[in-house]
Write a protein that holds these residues in place. Structure first.
Motif, short mmCIF file in Angstrom:
data_model
loop_
_atom_site.label_atom_id
_atom_site.label_comp_id
_atom_site.label_asym_id
_atom_site.label_seq_id
_atom_site.Cartn_x
_atom_site.Cartn_y
_atom_site.Cartn_z
N ASN A 109 23.43 40.71 32.89
CA ASN A 109 24.50 41.62 33.27
C ASN A 109 25.83 40.88 33.41
O ASN A 109 26.87 41.35 32.94
CB ASN A 109 24.14 42.34 34.56
N ALA A 110 25.81 39.72 34.04
CA ALA A 110 27.04 38.93 34.23
C ALA A 110 27.60 38.51 32.87
O ALA A 110 28.81 38.63 32.62
CB ALA A 110 26.77 37.71 35.09
N TRP A 111 26.73 38.02 31.99
CA TRP A 111 27.20 37.59 30.68
C TRP A 111 27.75 38.77 29.87
O TRP A 111 28.78 38.64 29.21
CB TRP A 111 26.08 36.89 29.90
N LYS A 112 27.10 39.91 29.97
CA LYS A 112 27.57 41.11 29.25
C LYS A 112 28.95 41.51 29.77
O LYS A 112 29.85 41.83 28.98
CB LYS A 112 26.58 42.26 29.41
N ASN A 113 29.13 41.50 31.08
CA ASN A 113 30.43 41.86 31.66
C ASN A 113 31.52 40.89 31.21
O ASN A 113 32.65 41.31 30.93
CB ASN A 113 30.35 41.88 33.19
N ILE A 114 31.20 39.62 31.15
CA ILE A 114 32.18 38.62 30.70
C ILE A 114 32.55 38.86 29.24
O ILE A 114 33.73 38.87 28.88
CB ILE A 114 31.63 37.19 30.91
N ALA A 115 31.54 39.06 28.40
CA ALA A 115 31.79 39.31 26.97
C ALA A 115 32.58 40.61 26.78
O ALA A 115 33.49 40.67 25.95
CB ALA A 115 30.47 39.37 26.21
N ASP A 116 32.24 41.64 27.56
CA ASP A 116 32.97 42.91 27.47
C ASP A 116 34.43 42.75 27.91
O ASP A 116 35.34 43.33 27.32
CB ASP A 116 32.29 43.99 28.32
N SER A 117 34.66 41.96 28.96
CA SER A 117 36.03 41.72 29.44
C SER A 117 36.84 40.98 28.39
O SER A 117 38.00 41.31 28.14
CB SER A 117 36.01 40.91 30.74
N LYS A 118 36.23 40.00 27.77
CA LYS A 118 36.90 39.25 26.69
C LYS A 118 37.28 40.20 25.56
O LYS A 118 38.42 40.20 25.09
CB LYS A 118 35.98 38.15 26.17
N ALA A 119 36.33 41.02 25.14
CA ALA A 119 36.59 41.97 24.05
C ALA A 119 37.67 42.97 24.45
O ALA A 119 38.52 43.35 23.63
CB ALA A 119 35.30 42.68 23.67
N ILE A 156 38.58 42.82 34.60
CA ILE A 156 38.47 41.39 34.91
C ILE A 156 38.17 41.21 36.40
O ILE A 156 37.27 40.46 36.77
CB ILE A 156 39.74 40.63 34.49
N ALA A 157 38.88 41.92 37.25
CA ALA A 157 38.62 41.83 38.69
C ALA A 157 37.21 42.31 39.02
O ALA A 157 36.52 41.72 39.86
CB ALA A 157 39.65 42.63 39.48
N ALA A 158 36.77 43.37 38.34
CA ALA A 158 35.41 43.89 38.58
C ALA A 158 34.37 42.86 38.16
O ALA A 158 33.38 42.63 38.88
CB ALA A 158 35.21 45.19 37.82
N THR A 159 34.59 42.22 37.03
CA THR A 159 33.65 41.19 36.56
C THR A 159 33.63 40.01 37.52
O THR A 159 32.56 39.49 37.85
CB THR A 159 34.02 40.72 35.14
N MET A 160 34.80 39.58 37.98
CA MET A 160 34.86 38.46 38.92
C MET A 160 34.17 38.81 40.24
O MET A 160 33.50 37.97 40.84
CB MET A 160 36.30 38.03 39.13
N GLU A 161 34.32 40.03 40.67
CA GLU A 161 33.65 40.47 41.90
C GLU A 161 32.13 40.46 41.72
O GLU A 161 31.39 40.04 42.62
CB GLU A 161 34.14 41.85 42.33
N ASP A 162 31.66 40.89 40.55
CA ASP A 162 30.22 40.83 40.26
C ASP A 162 29.72 39.39 40.26
O ASP A 162 28.64 39.10 40.78
CB ASP A 162 29.92 41.48 38.90
N LEU A 163 30.50 38.49 39.69
CA LEU A 163 30.13 37.07 39.69
C LEU A 163 30.04 36.53 41.12
O LEU A 163 29.11 35.80 41.46
CB LEU A 163 31.13 36.24 38.88
N ARG A 164 30.99 36.92 41.96
CA ARG A 164 30.97 36.48 43.38
C ARG A 164 29.71 36.98 44.08
O ARG A 164 29.06 36.23 44.82
CB ARG A 164 32.19 37.00 44.12
N ARG A 165 29.39 38.24 43.87
CA ARG A 165 28.19 38.80 44.50
C ARG A 165 26.93 38.08 44.05
O ARG A 165 26.05 37.78 44.86
CB ARG A 165 28.08 40.30 44.20
N GLU A 166 26.84 37.83 42.76
CA GLU A 166 25.63 37.17 42.23
C GLU A 166 25.51 35.74 42.74
O GLU A 166 24.41 35.30 43.07
CB GLU A 166 25.67 37.17 40.70
N LEU A 170 22.49 33.68 44.95
CA LEU A 170 21.86 32.44 44.51
C LEU A 170 21.95 31.32 45.54
O LEU A 170 21.10 30.46 45.60
CB LEU A 170 22.49 31.96 43.20
N ILE A 171 23.01 31.34 46.33
CA ILE A 171 23.21 30.23 47.27
C ILE A 171 22.31 30.35 48.47
O ILE A 171 21.95 31.25 49.00
CB ILE A 171 24.69 30.15 47.72
#
Length: 171
Positions: A109-119, A156-166, A170-171
């Motif tokens: 999901n994170a990778w898809k969001n990043i690729a979608d944001s780039k596109a 972009i902000a939504a994707t970054m927020e998802d990355l923060r949550r994930e 993990l930590i």
């Protein structure tokens, strides 16, 4: 009969002394090997966790770099609009490809969001150019590009927020 047993007495004594020593040595070696295996497992887990953390950091930095507010500051001001679009798209694509190996450590999901944001950023560059029919200056293009991004969905902000949550999970 005594004489034959007395010949084996030194061997029997050595055996009586050596057996406890060998048992203790075996236990020590076994414990040492177990501790080293546990240490290796901990290092492997730590290394995997560090790789994941590093991947999330790198992809957050990538997202930060492709924000339109940061993109418009790149390159020479004397460029034509189509040159700016070409160089910006090239820079985004090259950095994305450079970081492609990070997808091993991210969720799908994170990778898809990043690729979608780039596109989406690249599509916004082209859409902005298409909407401006009258050969705009680079400054006009950049202004409209930023305004289109601000008035649209902040993916972009939504994707970054998802990355923060994930990463917090993990930590």
């Amino acid at each position: 009969m005594m004489t034959s047993f007395s010949g084996y007495l030194p061997y029997a004594f050595a055996l009586i002394v050596a057996i406890p020593f060998l048992v203790l040595l075996r236990q020590f070696v076994h414990s040492y090997v177990n501790l080293k295996n546990q240490e290796l497992k901990l290092l492997t887990v730590k290394s995997g966790s560090e790789n994941k953390t590093h991947a999330y950091e790198r992809m957050t930095l990538f997202m930060e770099r492709i924000k339109p507010s940061n993109l418009i500051q790149k390159f020479d001001r004397d460029l034509a609009v189509h040159e700016f679009i070409f160089l910006t798209e090239k820079a985004i694509t090259e950095e994305f490809e450079y970081n492609a190996s990070q997808q091993l450590y991210l969720t799908k999901n994170a990778w898809k969001n990043i690729a979608d944001s780039k596109a989406a950023v690249i599509a916004l560059l082209h859409k902005t150019y298409e909407d401006l029919n009258n050969n705009p200056s680079l400054e006009e293009f950049k202004t409209v590009f930023i305004m289109n991004y601000i008035n649209g969905e902040d993916y972009i902000a939504a994707t970054m927020e998802d990355l923060r949550r994930e990463i917090l999970i993990l930590i």
